[in-house]
Design an enzyme around this catalytic site. Structure first.
Site, short mmCIF file in Angstrom:
data_model
loop_
_atom_site.label_atom_id
_atom_site.label_comp_id
_atom_site.label_asym_id
_atom_site.label_seq_id
_atom_site.Cartn_x
_atom_site.Cartn_y
_atom_site.Cartn_z
N CYS A 63 -16.69 34.06 -37.16
CA CYS A 63 -16.56 35.24 -36.34
C CYS A 63 -18.11 35.63 -36.24
CB CYS A 63 -15.96 36.26 -36.92
SG CYS A 63 -14.12 35.83 -37.33
N CYS A 103 -7.25 50.68 -48.11
CA CYS A 103 -6.89 49.18 -47.42
C CYS A 103 -8.13 48.30 -47.96
CB CYS A 103 -7.65 49.56 -46.00
SG CYS A 103 -7.61 48.23 -44.87
N CYS A 194 -1.43 47.10 -38.08
CA CYS A 194 -2.59 47.68 -38.06
C CYS A 194 -3.38 46.54 -37.12
CB CYS A 194 -3.34 48.02 -39.39
SG CYS A 194 -4.97 48.67 -39.02
N ARG A 266 -7.96 54.50 -34.70
CA ARG A 266 -8.80 54.95 -35.57
C ARG A 266 -10.03 54.69 -35.12
NH1 ARG A 266 -7.11 51.58 -39.88
NH2 ARG A 266 -5.55 53.31 -40.20
C1 DTB Z 1 -11.18 47.33 -39.16
O1 DTB Z 1 -10.65 47.00 -38.00
N1 DTB Z 1 -12.32 47.79 -39.57
C2 DTB Z 1 -12.47 47.50 -41.13
C3 DTB Z 1 -11.02 47.27 -41.45
N2 DTB Z 1 -10.25 46.67 -40.15
C4 DTB Z 1 -10.86 46.33 -42.35
C5 DTB Z 1 -13.61 46.77 -41.34
C6 DTB Z 1 -14.81 46.89 -40.66
C7 DTB Z 1 -15.93 45.93 -41.01
C8 DTB Z 1 -17.14 46.35 -40.70
C9 DTB Z 1 -18.34 45.25 -41.06
C10 DTB Z 1 -18.54 45.25 -42.83
O2 DTB Z 1 -18.05 46.24 -43.40
O3 DTB Z 1 -18.59 44.23 -43.42
FE1 SF4 Z 2 -13.99 36.34 -39.41
FE2 SF4 Z 2 -12.62 37.99 -41.34
FE3 SF4 Z 2 -13.91 36.00 -42.02
FE4 SF4 Z 2 -15.43 38.07 -41.11
S1 SF4 Z 2 -14.42 37.92 -43.11
S2 SF4 Z 2 -15.84 35.84 -40.76
S3 SF4 Z 2 -14.02 38.70 -39.85
S4 SF4 Z 2 -12.36 36.09 -40.87
#
Ligand code: DTB
Ligand code: SF4
Ligand code: SAM
Length: 342
Positions: A63, A103, A194, A266
């Protein structure tokens, strides 16, 4: 008033209609979003969740936005899966700070068997504190979703992130279809969904519309819709991408509210860089949930006390999870719980 009388919840949105919403004068769009919001929620209430990374870094997915991907050199130290007691301590602190939903996120493609057992224990322990539980662990098959549900999991977070068309420029190691399948397993297991995405990754408005169409044409809608503003992290491929116009971000919140009237929308990652005034516009546009606490998963969030001050200045209060069977909140608006269950 009863939710079954509210006829603004649809699953047949067309691109043209959504384009027209985006083209409305800003004031008109916000007015319409407010009207929808008030039919389903008390506009003075905001649901408060907090986040804990239970397993950080070295994720095998690519990602482009994510600091935890093993493909990017972001200097993040890999951490083992936390012990249940460490999670319980964090959840207890969140509860004491007035958080309603806890969460827990793991940087996995999908959970392994041994990990899942530990995660099940975490769910039972956090639920035992009286908190709503949410997990985000990557892809799940049917059996894994059922195990999480049996352990008492309330919500599963799994984002579509962007439109199907833009998706391939952001992630190549997991398909859009994979994500939809995980969401189906979660829903079929009886866990609340979610699901949202990220804005400001260099996508066009048509991609933001594409994401909203995917979310709002799910039947039922996701129970919670996190709208993240990209947190640009050094070492990720999206570092330095052109920032999204703030008012376009607010428009997206308003359109999400209109398209998914009874979902919690959210305001998620990216609040740290937003002014109080911009966040206020987001609440006016229909956002009614936030992540509270100084850290998201790995990235910083708003500093302690700043949300309390903002809520106080705006006369906002924290949304209490409403007991099953109760239909109306103190202000007379319909509770999101009652809406979802009627
Ligand atoms: C979502 O949509 N946003 C949150 C939660 N679900 C898990 C996570 C945001 C992560 C931002 C980058 C970080 O903190 O690493
Ligand atoms: Fe992708 Fe989730 Fe892994 Fe981040 S933690 S690289 S968003 S799969
Ligand atoms: N690994 C799991 C997964 O991807 O499903 C769970 C954790 S992942 C970090 C959860 C979500 O956080 C992602 O889907 C993405 O929407 C969001 N996210 C990750 N990094 C972000 C960033 N830099 N800015 C904004 N949102 C981000």
């Amino acid at each position: 008033m009863n939710c079954s009388n509210v006829e603004d919840t649809r699953h047949d949105w067309r691109r043209r209609e959504v384009e027209e919403l985006f083209r409305l004068p800003f004031t008109e769009l916000l007015f319409r979003a407010q009207a929808v919001h008030r039919r389903h929620f008390d506009p003075a209430e905001v649901q408060v969740s907090s986040l804990l990374s239970i397993k950080t870094g070295s994720c095998p997915e690519d990602c482009a936005y994510c600091p935890q991907s093993a493909y990017h050199d972001t200097g993040l130290e890999e951490e083992r899966l936390l012990e249940v007691q460490e999670v319980v301590a964090a959840a207890r602190a969140a509860r004491e700070a007035g958080v309603g939903r806890f969460c827990m996120g793991a940087a996995w493609r999908s959970p392994g068997d041994a990990d899942l057992e530990q995660v099940e224990e975490m769910i039972r322990a956090v639920k035992g504190l009286g908190l709503e539980t949410c997990m985000t662990l990557g892809m799940l098959d049917r059996e894994q979703a059922e195990r999480l549900r049996a352990a008492g999991l309330d919500y599963y977070n799994h984002n579509l992130d962007t439109s199907p068309e833009f998706y391939g420029t952001v992630i190549t190691t997991r398909t859009y279809q994979d994500r939809l399948e995980t969401l189906r397993h979660v829903r079929e297991a009886g866990i609340k969904v979610c699901c949202g995405g990220i804005l400001g990754m260099g996508e066009e408005r048509r991609d933001r519309i594409g994401l909203l169409l995917q979310l709002a044409n799910m039947d039922p809608h996701p129970d919670s819709v996190p709208i993240n503003l990209l947190v640009q992290v050094e070492g990720t491929p999206l570092e330095g991408v052109e920032a999204l116009d703030s008012l376009e971000f607010v428009r997206c919140i308003a359109v999400a509210r209109i398209m998914m009237p009874a979902s919690l929308v959210r305001l998620s990652a990216g609040r740290e860089g937003m002014s109080d005034e911009l966040q206020t516009l987001c609440f006016l546009a229909g956002a009614n949930s936030v992540f509270y606490g100084e850290r998201l998963l790995t990235a910083p969030n708003r500093e302690t006390g700043s949300d309390e001050r903002l809520f106080e200045r705006l006369g906002l209060k924290r949304m209490e999870p409403v007991a099953e069977g109760s239909k109306v909140t103190r202000s007379g608006a319909i509770s999101y719980r009652a809406c979802r269950s009627s």
